[in-house]
Write a protein that holds these residues in place. Sequence first.
Motif, PDB file in Angstrom:
ATOM      1  N   HIS A 137       7.620  10.312  -1.518  1.00 54.69           N
ATOM      2  CA  HIS A 137       7.259  11.301  -2.461  1.00 54.69           C
ATOM      3  C   HIS A 137       7.442  11.164  -3.913  1.00 54.69           C
ATOM      4  O   HIS A 137       7.233  11.884  -4.865  1.00 54.69           O
ATOM      5  N   GLU A 138       7.886   9.888  -4.075  1.00 54.38           N
ATOM      6  CA  GLU A 138       8.155   9.628  -5.584  1.00 54.38           C
ATOM      7  C   GLU A 138       7.179   8.703  -6.278  1.00 54.38           C
ATOM      8  O   GLU A 138       6.882   7.466  -5.926  1.00 54.38           O
ATOM      9  N   MET A 139       6.615   9.263  -7.343  1.00 52.58           N
ATOM     10  CA  MET A 139       5.669   8.418  -8.135  1.00 52.58           C
ATOM     11  C   MET A 139       6.319   7.126  -8.484  1.00 52.58           C
ATOM     12  O   MET A 139       5.538   6.005  -8.637  1.00 52.58           O
ATOM     13  N   ASP A 140       7.452   7.317  -9.292  1.00 56.67           N
ATOM     14  CA  ASP A 140       8.034   5.977  -9.669  1.00 56.67           C
ATOM     15  C   ASP A 140       7.823   4.692  -8.722  1.00 56.67           C
ATOM     16  O   ASP A 140       7.914   3.716  -9.007  1.00 56.67           O
ATOM     17  N   VAL A 141       8.408   5.058  -7.407  1.00 59.75           N
ATOM     18  CA  VAL A 141       8.308   3.996  -6.526  1.00 59.75           C
ATOM     19  C   VAL A 141       6.893   3.497  -6.303  1.00 59.75           C
ATOM     20  O   VAL A 141       6.879   2.368  -6.355  1.00 59.75           O
ATOM     21  N   ILE A 142       5.935   4.295  -6.186  1.00 60.30           N
ATOM     22  CA  ILE A 142       4.630   3.691  -6.085  1.00 60.30           C
ATOM     23  C   ILE A 142       4.186   2.867  -7.357  1.00 60.30           C
ATOM     24  O   ILE A 142       3.663   1.739  -7.282  1.00 60.30           O
ATOM     25  N   GLN A 143       4.665   3.312  -8.524  1.00 61.34           N
ATOM     26  CA  GLN A 143       4.423   2.569  -9.777  1.00 61.34           C
ATOM     27  C   GLN A 143       5.081   1.350  -9.998  1.00 61.34           C
ATOM     28  O   GLN A 143       4.680   0.418 -10.557  1.00 61.34           O
ATOM     29  N   SER A 144       6.177   1.224  -9.068  1.00 60.29           N
ATOM     30  CA  SER A 144       7.003  -0.218  -9.384  1.00 60.29           C
ATOM     31  C   SER A 144       6.451  -1.031  -8.435  1.00 60.29           C
ATOM     32  O   SER A 144       6.755  -2.183  -8.559  1.00 60.29           O
ATOM     33  N   ILE A 145       6.000  -0.660  -7.197  1.00 65.81           N
ATOM     34  CA  ILE A 145       5.889  -1.675  -6.315  1.00 65.81           C
ATOM     35  C   ILE A 145       4.479  -1.750  -5.602  1.00 65.81           C
ATOM     36  O   ILE A 145       3.777  -2.968  -5.504  1.00 65.81           O
ATOM     37  N   ALA A 146       3.722  -0.559  -5.559  1.00 67.97           N
ATOM     38  CA  ALA A 146       2.414  -0.590  -4.954  1.00 67.97           C
ATOM     39  C   ALA A 146       1.204  -1.044  -5.655  1.00 67.97           C
ATOM     40  O   ALA A 146       1.331  -0.882  -7.033  1.00 67.97           O
ATOM     41  N   TYR A 194       0.896  -1.077   0.093  1.00 63.37           N
ATOM     42  CA  TYR A 194       0.248  -0.019   0.058  1.00 63.37           C
ATOM     43  C   TYR A 194       1.006   1.188   0.132  1.00 63.37           C
ATOM     44  O   TYR A 194       1.725   1.420   1.005  1.00 63.37           O
ATOM     45  N   GLY A 195       0.841   1.964  -1.088  1.00 64.06           N
ATOM     46  CA  GLY A 195       1.551   3.190  -1.129  1.00 64.06           C
ATOM     47  C   GLY A 195       0.750   4.423  -0.530  1.00 64.06           C
ATOM     48  O   GLY A 195      -0.351   4.540  -0.830  1.00 64.06           O
ATOM     49  N   ILE A 196       1.667   5.240   0.008  1.00 63.09           N
ATOM     50  CA  ILE A 196       1.021   6.553   0.588  1.00 63.09           C
ATOM     51  C   ILE A 196       1.959   7.597   0.040  1.00 63.09           C
ATOM     52  O   ILE A 196       3.089   7.657   0.249  1.00 63.09           O
ATOM     53  N   ILE A 197       1.466   8.413  -0.906  1.00 63.18           N
ATOM     54  CA  ILE A 197       2.211   9.485  -1.432  1.00 63.18           C
ATOM     55  C   ILE A 197       1.811  10.881  -1.153  1.00 63.18           C
ATOM     56  O   ILE A 197       0.636  11.047  -0.968  1.00 63.18           O
ATOM     57  N   GLY A 198       2.563  11.703  -1.112  1.00 59.72           N
ATOM     58  CA  GLY A 198       2.162  13.054  -0.916  1.00 59.72           C
ATOM     59  C   GLY A 198       3.563  13.982  -0.940  1.00 59.72           C
ATOM     60  O   GLY A 198       4.712  13.608  -0.609  1.00 59.72           O
ATOM     61  N   TYR A 199       3.222  15.261  -1.275  1.00 61.10           N
ATOM     62  CA  TYR A 199       4.714  16.249  -0.827  1.00 61.10           C
ATOM     63  C   TYR A 199       5.004  15.981   0.615  1.00 61.10           C
ATOM     64  O   TYR A 199       4.517  15.840   1.424  1.00 61.10           O
ATOM     65  N   SER A 200       6.231  16.767   0.611  1.00 59.62           N
ATOM     66  CA  SER A 200       6.748  17.118   1.987  1.00 59.62           C
ATOM     67  C   SER A 200       5.774  17.791   2.816  1.00 59.62           C
ATOM     68  O   SER A 200       5.157  18.849   2.287  1.00 59.62           O
ATOM     69  N   GLY A 201       5.484  17.491   4.114  1.00 62.53           N
ATOM     70  CA  GLY A 201       4.417  18.305   4.810  1.00 62.53           C
ATOM     71  C   GLY A 201       3.042  17.708   4.856  1.00 62.53           C
ATOM     72  O   GLY A 201       2.074  18.260   5.223  1.00 62.53           O
ATOM     73  N   LYS A 214      -1.997  -0.574  -4.265  1.00 60.87           N
ATOM     74  CA  LYS A 214      -2.904   0.546  -3.801  1.00 60.87           C
ATOM     75  C   LYS A 214      -2.419   1.648  -3.407  1.00 60.87           C
ATOM     76  O   LYS A 214      -1.071   1.635  -3.099  1.00 60.87           O
ATOM     77  N   VAL A 215      -2.942   2.889  -3.624  1.00 64.52           N
ATOM     78  CA  VAL A 215      -2.394   3.912  -3.088  1.00 64.52           C
ATOM     79  C   VAL A 215      -3.362   4.980  -2.486  1.00 64.52           C
ATOM     80  O   VAL A 215      -4.477   5.153  -2.989  1.00 64.52           O
ATOM     81  N   ALA A 216      -2.698   5.761  -1.655  1.00 65.56           N
ATOM     82  CA  ALA A 216      -3.608   6.716  -0.964  1.00 65.56           C
ATOM     83  C   ALA A 216      -2.772   8.060  -1.241  1.00 65.56           C
ATOM     84  O   ALA A 216      -1.434   8.072  -1.077  1.00 65.56           O
ATOM     85  N   VAL A 217      -3.124   9.022  -1.764  1.00 69.29           N
ATOM     86  CA  VAL A 217      -2.566  10.521  -2.070  1.00 69.29           C
ATOM     87  C   VAL A 217      -3.110  11.437  -1.095  1.00 69.29           C
ATOM     88  O   VAL A 217      -4.094  11.702  -0.647  1.00 69.29           O
TER      89      VAL A 217
END
Length: 237
Positions: A204-213, A39-46, A215-218
Amino acid sequence: MALVSLTNVTKTYPAAERGGAPVVAVDDVSLDIEPGDVYGIIGYSGAGKSTLVRLVNALEPATSGRITVDGRDLTEMPERELRGIRLGIGMIFQQFNLFGSKTVWDNIAYPLRVAGASRAEIAARVAELLEFVGLADKARNFPDQLSGGQKQRVGIARALATSPRLLLADEATSALDPETTQEVLALLKRVNREFGVTIIVITHEMDVIQSIATKVAVMDGGRVIEHGDVFEVFSSP
Ligand code: ADP
Ligand code: ADP
């Protein structure tokens, strides 16, 4: 049943100074992470990602809402039981957080010693983990004698030592070059597939999510602004 479930979880930090405003680091977040998910959790710093990790790992209490791990409610749990929850969760970090004065072997053995495993159990488990991460020949080296990718492989072995069901990876590849990042992500995929470990990947890296996750929450401004299958979330306009 979800392995990790958050229901309307909010975490507010008090104002740093008089007249300052409190910070709502996590704002009314609801998420279900199922056993076996990456499960990926992606977002900018903060955005609130690290705060979310600290809540799931029971390092900080939520201000409101409900968090369960394996069906057990963290919000009401006494400290002694929270420690048990933490022992069942492996963590890996951006800066690896290895013990610099311990050998690779001792870094991996450390959580087993804390858990009170016998010498024979420790020796067998460390050998198995060194083999799994491909560092059997580095057992007697110290962390500063390793490359970044090798350090993170030690971090992964140490995180898996006590056979947790859940692994939290907090910007675990952010200090690595792209090629090494892919190596570490491939190893995490094996951890998920071969051992059935559920993995939460904070990045914070989209590539990482696309390689491994899968599901994702933004996250943005403490809120989950979108979540679902990686394919659906990233294909929507
Ligand atoms: P991310 O991991 O996505 O970068 P964080 O969870 O670290 O986000 O931070 C979310 C917000 O909460 C930020 O505005 C940050 O400044 C604030 N914050 C994080 N930790 C604390 C703390 N211990 N005390 C006060 N504010 C904090
Ligand atoms: P102690 O608990 O008294 O330190 P151990 O038998 O656990 O004794 O091991 C002593 C040290 O030898 C360990 O701390 C570790 O650094 C090293 N060691 C033990 N087994 C191995 C091994 N298979 N490969 C590399 N180093 C090892």
